[in-house]
Motif scaffolding. Structure first.
Motif, mmCIF file in Angstrom:
data_model
loop_
_atom_site.group_PDB
_atom_site.id
_atom_site.type_symbol
_atom_site.label_atom_id
_atom_site.label_comp_id
_atom_site.label_asym_id
_atom_site.label_seq_id
_atom_site.Cartn_x
_atom_site.Cartn_y
_atom_site.Cartn_z
ATOM 1 N N ARG A 56 0.832 -1.212 0.000
ATOM 2 C CA ARG A 56 0.000 0.000 0.000
ATOM 3 C C ARG A 56 0.866 1.262 0.000
ATOM 4 N NH1 ARG A 56 -5.706 -0.215 3.119
ATOM 5 N NH2 ARG A 56 -6.387 -2.293 2.504
ATOM 6 N N MET A 57 1.948 1.222 0.777
ATOM 7 C CA MET A 57 2.837 2.384 0.814
ATOM 8 C C MET A 57 3.453 2.643 -0.564
ATOM 9 S SD MET A 57 4.842 1.899 4.415
ATOM 10 C CE MET A 57 3.950 1.634 5.948
ATOM 11 N N ALA A 58 3.992 1.590 -1.173
ATOM 12 C CA ALA A 58 4.648 1.751 -2.471
ATOM 13 C C ALA A 58 3.659 2.200 -3.542
ATOM 14 C CB ALA A 58 5.318 0.438 -2.874
ATOM 15 N N ILE A 59 2.491 1.569 -3.569
ATOM 16 C CA ILE A 59 1.505 1.909 -4.599
ATOM 17 C C ILE A 59 0.927 3.297 -4.353
ATOM 18 C CG2 ILE A 59 -0.739 1.240 -5.560
ATOM 19 C CD1 ILE A 59 0.108 -1.694 -5.059
ATOM 20 N N GLN A 60 0.763 3.685 -3.076
ATOM 21 C CA GLN A 60 0.289 5.039 -2.792
ATOM 22 C C GLN A 60 1.267 6.085 -3.312
ATOM 23 O OE1 GLN A 60 -2.856 6.249 -0.651
ATOM 24 N NE2 GLN A 60 -2.193 7.224 -2.543
ATOM 25 N N ALA A 61 2.571 5.887 -3.044
ATOM 26 C CA ALA A 61 3.568 6.825 -3.542
ATOM 27 C C ALA A 61 3.554 6.875 -5.064
ATOM 28 C CB ALA A 61 4.956 6.437 -3.026
ATOM 29 N N ALA A 62 3.421 5.716 -5.703
ATOM 30 C CA ALA A 62 3.385 5.677 -7.170
ATOM 31 C C ALA A 62 2.159 6.397 -7.710
ATOM 32 C CB ALA A 62 3.410 4.228 -7.647
ATOM 33 N N CYS A 63 1.004 6.198 -7.074
ATOM 34 C CA CYS A 63 -0.218 6.875 -7.523
ATOM 35 C C CYS A 63 -0.105 8.381 -7.358
ATOM 36 C CB CYS A 63 -1.426 6.355 -6.743
ATOM 37 S SG CYS A 63 -1.951 4.686 -7.164
ATOM 38 N N TRP A 64 0.415 8.816 -6.227
ATOM 39 C CA TRP A 64 0.543 10.255 -5.988
ATOM 40 C C TRP A 64 1.528 10.913 -6.943
ATOM 41 C CZ3 TRP A 64 0.907 10.324 0.108
ATOM 42 C CH2 TRP A 64 -0.391 10.213 0.634
ATOM 43 N N CYS A 65 2.430 10.127 -7.510
ATOM 44 C CA CYS A 65 3.442 10.682 -8.412
ATOM 45 C C CYS A 65 3.032 10.588 -9.879
ATOM 46 C CB CYS A 65 4.776 9.967 -8.198
ATOM 47 S SG CYS A 65 6.229 10.992 -8.526
ATOM 48 N N GLU A 66 1.828 10.108 -10.131
ATOM 49 C CA GLU A 66 1.336 10.102 -11.506
ATOM 50 C C GLU A 66 1.134 11.543 -11.980
ATOM 51 O OE1 GLU A 66 -2.195 7.805 -11.197
ATOM 52 O OE2 GLU A 66 -1.143 5.897 -10.971
ATOM 53 N N PRO A 67 1.339 11.821 -13.267
ATOM 54 C CA PRO A 67 1.110 13.174 -13.768
ATOM 55 C C PRO A 67 -0.317 13.632 -13.498
ATOM 56 C CG PRO A 67 2.226 11.824 -15.400
ATOM 57 C CD PRO A 67 1.801 10.895 -14.299
ATOM 58 N N GLU A 68 -0.521 14.944 -13.454
ATOM 59 C CA GLU A 68 -1.832 15.492 -13.123
ATOM 60 C C GLU A 68 -2.920 15.016 -14.075
ATOM 61 O OE1 GLU A 68 -1.756 19.695 -12.787
ATOM 62 O OE2 GLU A 68 -0.369 19.724 -11.083
ATOM 63 N N GLN A 69 -2.552 14.742 -15.325
ATOM 64 C CA GLN A 69 -3.557 14.295 -16.290
ATOM 65 C C GLN A 69 -3.929 12.833 -16.111
ATOM 66 O OE1 GLN A 69 -0.510 15.405 -16.960
ATOM 67 N NE2 GLN A 69 0.472 14.321 -18.663
ATOM 68 N N GLY A 70 -3.310 12.156 -15.147
ATOM 69 C CA GLY A 70 -3.665 10.768 -14.881
ATOM 70 C C GLY A 70 -2.539 9.817 -15.194
ATOM 71 N N ALA A 71 -2.759 8.556 -14.885
ATOM 72 C CA ALA A 71 -1.729 7.537 -15.063
ATOM 73 C C ALA A 71 -1.390 7.347 -16.538
ATOM 74 C CB ALA A 71 -2.197 6.218 -14.465
ATOM 75 N N ASP A 72 -0.107 7.282 -16.853
ATOM 76 C CA ASP A 72 0.369 6.950 -18.187
ATOM 77 C C ASP A 72 0.593 5.447 -18.215
ATOM 78 O OD1 ASP A 72 1.759 6.486 -20.532
ATOM 79 O OD2 ASP A 72 3.014 8.270 -20.352
ATOM 80 N N SER A 73 -0.164 4.753 -19.056
ATOM 81 C CA SER A 73 -0.116 3.286 -19.046
ATOM 82 C C SER A 73 1.131 2.723 -19.710
ATOM 83 C CB SER A 73 -1.357 2.721 -19.748
ATOM 84 O OG SER A 73 -1.371 3.093 -21.113
ATOM 85 N N THR A 74 1.997 3.590 -20.248
ATOM 86 C CA THR A 74 3.179 3.089 -20.950
ATOM 87 C C THR A 74 4.498 3.544 -20.327
ATOM 88 O OG1 THR A 74 3.208 4.957 -22.504
ATOM 89 C CG2 THR A 74 1.908 3.019 -23.126
ATOM 90 N N VAL A 75 4.484 4.470 -19.387
ATOM 91 C CA VAL A 75 5.736 4.957 -18.805
ATOM 92 C C VAL A 75 6.460 3.809 -18.096
ATOM 93 C CG1 VAL A 75 4.624 5.673 -16.647
ATOM 94 C CG2 VAL A 75 6.784 6.709 -17.320
ATOM 95 N N PRO A 76 7.756 3.641 -18.307
ATOM 96 C CA PRO A 76 8.481 2.565 -17.612
ATOM 97 C C PRO A 76 8.500 2.793 -16.100
ATOM 98 C CG PRO A 76 9.736 3.349 -19.509
ATOM 99 C CD PRO A 76 8.618 4.319 -19.295
ATOM 100 N N LEU A 77 8.363 1.726 -15.360
ATOM 101 C CA LEU A 77 8.364 1.763 -13.901
ATOM 102 C C LEU A 77 9.488 0.869 -13.377
ATOM 103 C CD1 LEU A 77 4.540 1.193 -13.262
ATOM 104 C CD2 LEU A 77 5.716 3.390 -13.493
ATOM 105 N N ILE A 78 10.181 1.352 -12.347
ATOM 106 C CA ILE A 78 11.205 0.554 -11.686
ATOM 107 C C ILE A 78 10.838 0.479 -10.208
ATOM 108 C CG2 ILE A 78 13.649 0.322 -11.119
ATOM 109 C CD1 ILE A 78 14.259 2.045 -13.597
ATOM 110 N N PHE A 79 10.461 -0.700 -9.751
ATOM 111 C CA PHE A 79 10.155 -0.923 -8.347
ATOM 112 C C PHE A 79 11.435 -1.420 -7.677
ATOM 113 C CE2 PHE A 79 6.014 -0.613 -10.113
ATOM 114 C CZ PHE A 79 5.202 -0.143 -9.084
ATOM 115 N N ALA A 80 12.006 -0.575 -6.817
ATOM 116 C CA ALA A 80 13.342 -0.814 -6.260
ATOM 117 C C ALA A 80 13.238 -1.026 -4.761
ATOM 118 C CB ALA A 80 14.251 0.375 -6.574
ATOM 119 N N SER A 81 13.558 -2.238 -4.323
ATOM 120 C CA SER A 81 13.462 -2.568 -2.901
ATOM 121 C C SER A 81 14.567 -3.528 -2.537
ATOM 122 C CB SER A 81 12.092 -3.187 -2.593
ATOM 123 O OG SER A 81 11.994 -3.550 -1.232
ATOM 124 N N ARG A 82 15.283 -3.218 -1.484
ATOM 125 C CA ARG A 82 16.371 -4.092 -1.057
ATOM 126 C C ARG A 82 15.837 -5.434 -0.556
ATOM 127 N NH1 ARG A 82 21.023 -2.864 3.590
ATOM 128 N NH2 ARG A 82 22.252 -4.736 3.125
#
Length: 246
Positions: A56-82
């Protein structure tokens, strides 16, 4: 050496839920602590029930960082966790010790790319999606990957960094503070927009720097927010040097 711009950011940790919270924290940082969990209203309730606290924490941060016009379904994502969602792995290990049947759902959600997959499913993302772990230098590795994706033609890349505390069973292996946290950076090619950063590295035989009050990945988010000009850390024989440009 690489350069890039962080054009936006978002973050969530216990006690740090707004941008002003984080900006004040960057001036006087402390390891986040508490029992809070983000509401994650962007995700339908039926899907939200499957997502544990770290996810929930990771997805919340990702959602809040989406551009104002909404989620871009093609932008590359890197989920980085030790460490990833280590508590789910512990649940499987406890079942093995008790000679109980393993839960297929728990197994499926324990793998390192599970949180990224949940984000993709809940937000309709169809672009490049990577899960990455590289020890203490996980964020540096993610930035190298992000700049490579930008060079391949991506307009921007989002890095989502997150980690939980380690279970007591692993206490002897803990080599830095381990609070709950998650942050997301929107990375673009180096430009005057946003915060321009330069990352350089070279081999170094010096001992690793002693741990500070924060895990390295969270300390880098503090570096971004603080306005500090330079930061440097030796990790596993590599000296990583961060510099704010401009």
């Amino acid at each position: 050496m690489i350069e890039f711009s962080v054009v936006d950011w978002a973050a969530w940790a216990p006690g740090l839920t707004t941008r002003s919270d984080w900006q004040a924290w960057a001036r006087a940082p402390w390891p986040p602590e508490g029992e809070g969990t983000p509401g994650l209203s962007e995700v339908p309730a039926m899907q939200r029930r499957r997502i544990e606290r770290l996810g929930r924490m990771a997805i919340q941060a990702a959602c809040w960082c989406e551009p104002e016009q909404g989620a871009d379904s093609t932008v590359p994502l890197i989920f980085a966790s030790r460490h990833g969602d280590v508590e789910r792995s512990m649940e499987l290990l406890r079942s093995l010790v008790a000679d109980e049947a393993l839960s297929p759902t728990t197994f499926g959600l324990s793998v390192h790319n599970a949180i990224g997959a949940l984000y993709s499913i809940t937000r309709g993302h169809r672009g490049n999606n990577l899960a990455l772990a590289a020890g203490k230098a996980t964020v540096e590795a993610a930035c190298l990957e992000a700049v490579g994706l930008l060079a391949d033609g991506a307009a921007e890349v989002r890095i989502i960094a997150y980690d939980p505390p380690l279970p007591e069973l692993y206490a002897e292996f803990i080599d830095e503070p381990a609070p709950y946290y998650a942050w997301c950076w929107r990375i673009a090619a180096a430009s005057p927009e946003g915060t321009r950063l330069r990352l350089a590295w070279r081999g170094d035989t010096a001992q690793d720097d002693p741990p500070g009050p924060l895990p390295h990945a969270l300390d880098l988010h503090r570096f971004l927010l603080s306005g500090k000009r330079h930061d440097e850390r030796v990790i596993d024989g590599q000296r990583w040097s961060w510099q704010r440009v401009g």
